[in-house]
Design an enzyme around this catalytic site. Structure first.
Site, PDB file in Angstrom:
ATOM      1  N   ASP A   1      17.545  -4.452 -37.277  1.00 41.42           N
ATOM      2  CA  ASP A   1      16.964  -4.956 -36.040  1.00 41.42           C
ATOM      3  C   ASP A   1      17.955  -5.938 -35.414  1.00 41.42           C
ATOM      4  OD1 ASP A   1      15.474  -6.242 -34.098  1.00 41.42           O
ATOM      5  OD2 ASP A   1      13.673  -6.376 -35.306  1.00 41.42           O
TER       6      ASP A   1
ATOM      7  N   GLY B   1      16.164  -9.230 -31.391  1.00 39.68           N
ATOM      8  CA  GLY B   1      15.442  -9.413 -30.136  1.00 39.68           C
ATOM      9  C   GLY B   1      13.999  -9.833 -30.311  1.00 39.68           C
TER      10      GLY B   1
ATOM     11  N   GLN C   1      12.220  -0.915 -22.660  1.00 37.36           N
ATOM     12  CA  GLN C   1      11.271  -1.990 -22.410  1.00 37.36           C
ATOM     13  C   GLN C   1      10.478  -1.682 -21.142  1.00 37.36           C
ATOM     14  OE1 GLN C   1      10.309  -4.326 -24.334  1.00 37.36           O
ATOM     15  NE2 GLN C   1      11.949  -4.571 -25.839  1.00 37.36           N
TER      16      GLN C   1
ATOM     17  N   ASP D   1       8.700   1.277 -38.328  1.00 37.15           N
ATOM     18  CA  ASP D   1       8.845   0.226 -39.329  1.00 37.15           C
ATOM     19  C   ASP D   1       7.701  -0.741 -39.147  1.00 37.15           C
ATOM     20  OD1 ASP D   1       9.850  -2.752 -38.360  1.00 37.15           O
ATOM     21  OD2 ASP D   1      10.250  -1.196 -36.872  1.00 37.15           O
TER      22      ASP D   1
ATOM     23  N   CYS E   1      -3.737   9.250 -54.654  1.00 36.28           N
ATOM     24  CA  CYS E   1      -2.383   8.707 -54.594  1.00 36.28           C
ATOM     25  C   CYS E   1      -1.631   9.021 -55.881  1.00 36.28           C
ATOM     26  CB  CYS E   1      -2.433   7.197 -54.362  1.00 36.28           C
ATOM     27  SG  CYS E   1      -0.799   6.410 -54.332  1.00 36.28           S
TER      28      CYS E   1
ATOM     29  N   CYS F   1       1.223   7.415 -56.875  1.00 34.22           N
ATOM     30  CA  CYS F   1       2.160   6.354 -57.235  1.00 34.22           C
ATOM     31  C   CYS F   1       1.924   5.871 -58.661  1.00 34.22           C
ATOM     32  CB  CYS F   1       2.062   5.189 -56.244  1.00 34.22           C
ATOM     33  SG  CYS F   1       0.644   4.091 -56.490  1.00 34.22           S
TER      34      CYS F   1
ATOM     35  N   CYS G   1      -1.272   3.660 -59.213  1.00 33.14           N
ATOM     36  CA  CYS G   1      -2.536   4.396 -59.318  1.00 33.14           C
ATOM     37  C   CYS G   1      -2.619   5.216 -60.603  1.00 33.14           C
ATOM     38  CB  CYS G   1      -2.719   5.292 -58.101  1.00 33.14           C
ATOM     39  SG  CYS G   1      -3.093   4.367 -56.584  1.00 33.14           S
TER      40      CYS G   1
ATOM     41  N   HIS H   1       2.049   0.361 -54.333  1.00 31.83           N
ATOM     42  CA  HIS H   1       1.069   1.353 -53.896  1.00 31.83           C
ATOM     43  C   HIS H   1       1.100   1.529 -52.384  1.00 31.83           C
ATOM     44  CE1 HIS H   1      -2.615   3.474 -52.997  1.00 31.83           C
ATOM     45  NE2 HIS H   1      -2.908   2.489 -52.163  1.00 31.83           N
TER      46      HIS H   1
END
Length: 375
Positions: free
Chosen positions: A93, A96, A194, A271, A309, A311, A314, A340
Site C-alpha cells: 500500500d 495514502g 478515486q 485486502d 472448514c 483448517c 477446526c 481459522h
C-alpha cells in the site's frame, strides 16, 4: 508471456471473473484475498502458516514500514521478502489511506504530505516520488500509486479537487516508478481510482489513469464508512469504468458478504485486516455467519469452529477450548482464531473461483447469502 506481470482471465460468469496474475515470484489466483501484513507480519501468524491457508500474496504497508524499522534498513537486510521469510508476491500500500486517517497530524500540499509520526512525533514528508522509492527499497512486487483518499461525506467540490490531485500524483508515481531500474523491470504498478460515490468523478479518474497506463487498477475511497449499500451501488459502475484486461483491486474490503457482492460486480483482488483483527478479538467467520467465541454458550461446545472448514484449527480444537483461551486472553486463542479466519477467507475465494469456472456463480452467491446472513 512476460515473467514480470501477466493477467489472464480463465472464465467469466456475468460480471464475475476468475483467472491468474503471473509474476516472477509466482502465480496469484483470482479472485484473490490478500492477508494484511502491515508491519511485515500477518499478526499472530507465521508466514508459512499464512501460505498453508492458501494465500498466494500478502500486503505490506509503506507508511508503517517507513517509520519502523525503516525502508532503508529493510533494503540493507535483503528486502521485505527475505526479512519476513515470504518468498511469494507482496503488494505494498502506498500510504495514502494512512494520510487520510492521520488528518490531525498532517499538512497536505500539492507536493505531498508532511506528517508527524504516530510513534515518536518525528516529522516526515511523503510524496509520490518518495512512496515509489520506499516501495522499491522494500522490494515489493506490486507497487501502489500514491493518492489521497477523501471521506465520502465531504462536498463534491472537495472530492473532485482531491481526485484531480490524486491523478496528478498518479502521473508522478508512474514517472517515479519508471526510474526504479531493476525493480521497475520486475515489478508492477497499480493506479488507484478515486471519486467517492460519484459516477462522473470516478469515470474521469478512470480515464486519467488509463491514459497514464498501469498494470492494474484499484478502486479506492470505499469501505470508509459509507455502508454496504452505497459501496455496492458504486461498484455497480466503477469496475466497468476500468480496463477489462487488467486486474481490478478493491482496497480495504472486507466482510465475507462484501467479497461475494464485489466479485459479483467484477472485482478481482481484495485486502482487509478484518479476519486477523476479528480473530484477535474473539470473532470467527463461518459458512453460517460470524460467531463470538466470548459467548458463554460455547463454554462446553465440543464442535469445531466450522464443520465445513478444512483448517488445522477446526481439525484439532473445539469451540469450548478456544472459548477458554479467548476468555483467558491466552495468546494461543488469537493464533488459532486468526489461522481459522484467514483459512476461511481463502476457502471462500476458492469456492468463488470454482463457481465462476463452472458457470454457477449466481447460485453460489444465493446459497452463500442464505447460510451466511440467516442469523
Amino acid at each position: 508471456m512476460s515473467n514480470r506481470f501477466d493477467f489472464m482471465i480463465h472464465a467469466t460468469d456475468g460480471n464475475a471473473r476468475t483467472g491468474q496474475i503471473q509474476m516472477l515470484r509466482g502465480a496469484t489466483r483470482t479472485p484473490a484475498f490478500m492477508p494484511v501484513g502491515t508491519a511485515a507480519t500477518v499478526k499472530a501468524m507465521k508466514p508459512e502458516t499464512v501460505r498453508k491457508t492458501g494465500a498466494d500474496i500478502i500486503l505490506g504497508n509503506t507508511y508503517h514500514l517507513m517509520l519502523r524499522p525503516g525502508a532503508e534498513r529493510v533494503a540493507r537486510l535483503g528486502g521485505l521478502h527475505k526479512f519476513m521469510n515470504w518468498d511469494r508476491p507482496i503488494l505494498t500500500d502506498s500510504g495514502g489511506y494512512q494520510v487520510m486517517s492521520l488528518s490531525d497530524l498532517r499538512k497536505l500540499t500539492e507536493q505531498g504530505v508532511e506528517f508527524r509520526s504516530h510513534i515518536d512525533g518525528a516529522k516526515h514528508m511523503l510524496t509520490p516520488e518518495r512512496s515509489m522509492e520506499i516501495q522499491r527499497l522494500l522490494g515489493s512486487d506490486i507497487v501502489m500509486a500514491f493518492d489521497e483518499c477523501p471521506r465520502a461525506d465531504q462536498s463534491r467540490e472537495v472530492i473532485a479537487a482531491s481526485m484531480e490531485m490524486s491523478m496528478r500524483w498518479a502521473r508522478r508515481s508512474r514517472d517515479g516508478f519508471d526510474t526504479g531500474g531493476e525493480h521497475a523491470e520486475r515489478s508492477a504498478l497499480f493506479g488507484i481510482q478515486q471519486g467517492a460515490l460519484d459516477e462522473e468523478l470516478r469515470k474521469r479518474s478512470a480515464d486519467a489513469l488509463t491514459d497514464i497506463g498501469f498494470d492494474g487498477y484499484a478502486i479506492g475511497g470505499l469501505a470508509v464508512g459509507e455502508g454496504q449499500e452505497a459501496m455496492f451501488a458504486t461498484l455497480d459502475f466503477a469496475p466497468g469504468q476500468l480496463p477489462a484486461d487488467r486486474p481490478r483491486y478493491l482496497m480495504g474490503v472486507g466482510k465475507p458478504d462484501d467479497l461475494v457482492g464485489a466479485v459479483e460486480r467484477g472485482v478481482d483482488m481484495f485486502d482487509c485486516v478484518l479476519p486477523s483483527r476479528s480473530g484477535r478479538n474473539g470473532q470467527a467467520f463461518t459458512w453460517n455467519g460470524p460467531i463470538n467465541l466470548r459467548n458463554a454458550r460455547f463454554a462446553e461446545d465440543q464442535e469445531p469452529l466450522d464443520n465445513r472448514c478444512a483448517c488445522d484449527t477446526c481439525a484439532t480444537y473445539s469451540r469450548a477450548y478456544i472459548h477458554h483461551l479467548v476468555k483467558s486472553s491466552e495468546i494461543l486463542g488469537a493464533i488459532l482464531m486468526t489461522e481459522h479466519n484467514i483459512a476461511f477467507y481463502q476457502q471462500l475465494m476458492q469456492a468463488m473461483r470454482d463457481a465462476i469456472a463452472a458457470g454457477q456463480f449466481a447460485q453460489f452467491a444465493q446459497y452463500f447469502r442464505q447460510d451466511y446472513l440467516r442469523q
